[in-house]
Design a protein around this motif. Structure first.
Motif, mmCIF file in Angstrom:
data_model
loop_
_atom_site.group_PDB
_atom_site.id
_atom_site.type_symbol
_atom_site.label_atom_id
_atom_site.label_comp_id
_atom_site.label_asym_id
_atom_site.label_seq_id
_atom_site.Cartn_x
_atom_site.Cartn_y
_atom_site.Cartn_z
ATOM 1 N N ASN A 58 -32.917 -2.091 8.101
ATOM 2 C CA ASN A 58 -32.134 -1.304 9.057
ATOM 3 C C ASN A 58 -32.101 0.164 8.639
ATOM 4 O O ASN A 58 -32.317 1.065 9.463
ATOM 5 C CB ASN A 58 -30.725 -1.870 9.168
ATOM 6 N N SER A 59 -31.845 0.391 7.366
ATOM 7 C CA SER A 59 -31.811 1.763 6.850
ATOM 8 C C SER A 59 -33.183 2.422 6.993
ATOM 9 O O SER A 59 -33.290 3.588 7.394
ATOM 10 C CB SER A 59 -31.375 1.754 5.387
ATOM 11 N N ASN A 81 -33.685 3.274 10.630
ATOM 12 C CA ASN A 81 -32.829 4.403 11.001
ATOM 13 C C ASN A 81 -33.432 5.720 10.539
ATOM 14 O O ASN A 81 -33.398 6.717 11.268
ATOM 15 C CB ASN A 81 -31.418 4.233 10.435
ATOM 16 N N ASP A 120 -24.143 1.120 17.631
ATOM 17 C CA ASP A 120 -23.272 1.406 16.489
ATOM 18 C C ASP A 120 -21.844 1.505 16.996
ATOM 19 O O ASP A 120 -21.436 2.528 17.544
ATOM 20 C CB ASP A 120 -23.701 2.705 15.801
#
Length: 149
Positions: free
Chosen positions: A27-28, A31, A73
């Motif tokens: 996910n990071s 992103n 988010d």
């Protein structure tokens, strides 16, 4: 490179624990790719998310509550993001005709044009980055849905 090598951790309590760490790390990683992709357009990932929601609603109006419900988010401040997008002329706010206390949010023509440009960038990035087959992608989606169920 596998997650164990990426984060230099040899052992995990369970394969499921390893999978969760892998999801958080991935996910990071994704992103960061989005941040890099959106930066030349002066957008953040949450701003892009709101623009996509508004485009999906177009030409119907959206409320801030609808945006909050649909945002990826949930910790983002939708009102503040809409303020920033309005400053950039990417969205328009209008008083709701049915309820004077409510405000409708619309994507502007400039916002639609920006997303059209970004669609091409994202498609190009996905083509270069695609290393899963359609069947693997389907399985991944099913597994991710299963984790959240």
């Amino acid at each position: 490179m596998g997650i164990a090598e990426e984060i230099k951790q040899k052992k995990f309590k369970t394969e499921f624990s390893k999978a969760i760490v892998n999801l958080i790390y991935t996910n990071s990683w994704l992103n960061q790719r989005h941040v890099t992709l959106f930066k030349p357009y002066g957008l953040t990932t949450p701003q892009f998310n709101i623009l996509r929601i508004l485009r999906g609603q177009h030409p119907k109006p959206s409320t801030v509550n609808l945006l909050i419900d649909r945002m990826l988010d949930k910790s983002s401040n939708a009102s503040r993001i809409v303020d920033k997008l309005e400053e950039k002329d990417l969205v328009v706010r209008k008083q709701c005709s049915n309820d004077r206390r409510a405000v409708d949010v619309f994507i502007s023509e400039k916002g639609l044009g920006l997303l059209s440009d970004l669609d091409k960038e994202i498609e190009s990035w996905e083509k270069k980055s695609r290393n899963l087959t359609e069947e693997e992608s389907k399985l991944l989606n099913q597994l991710l849905d299963k984790i959240r169920s």
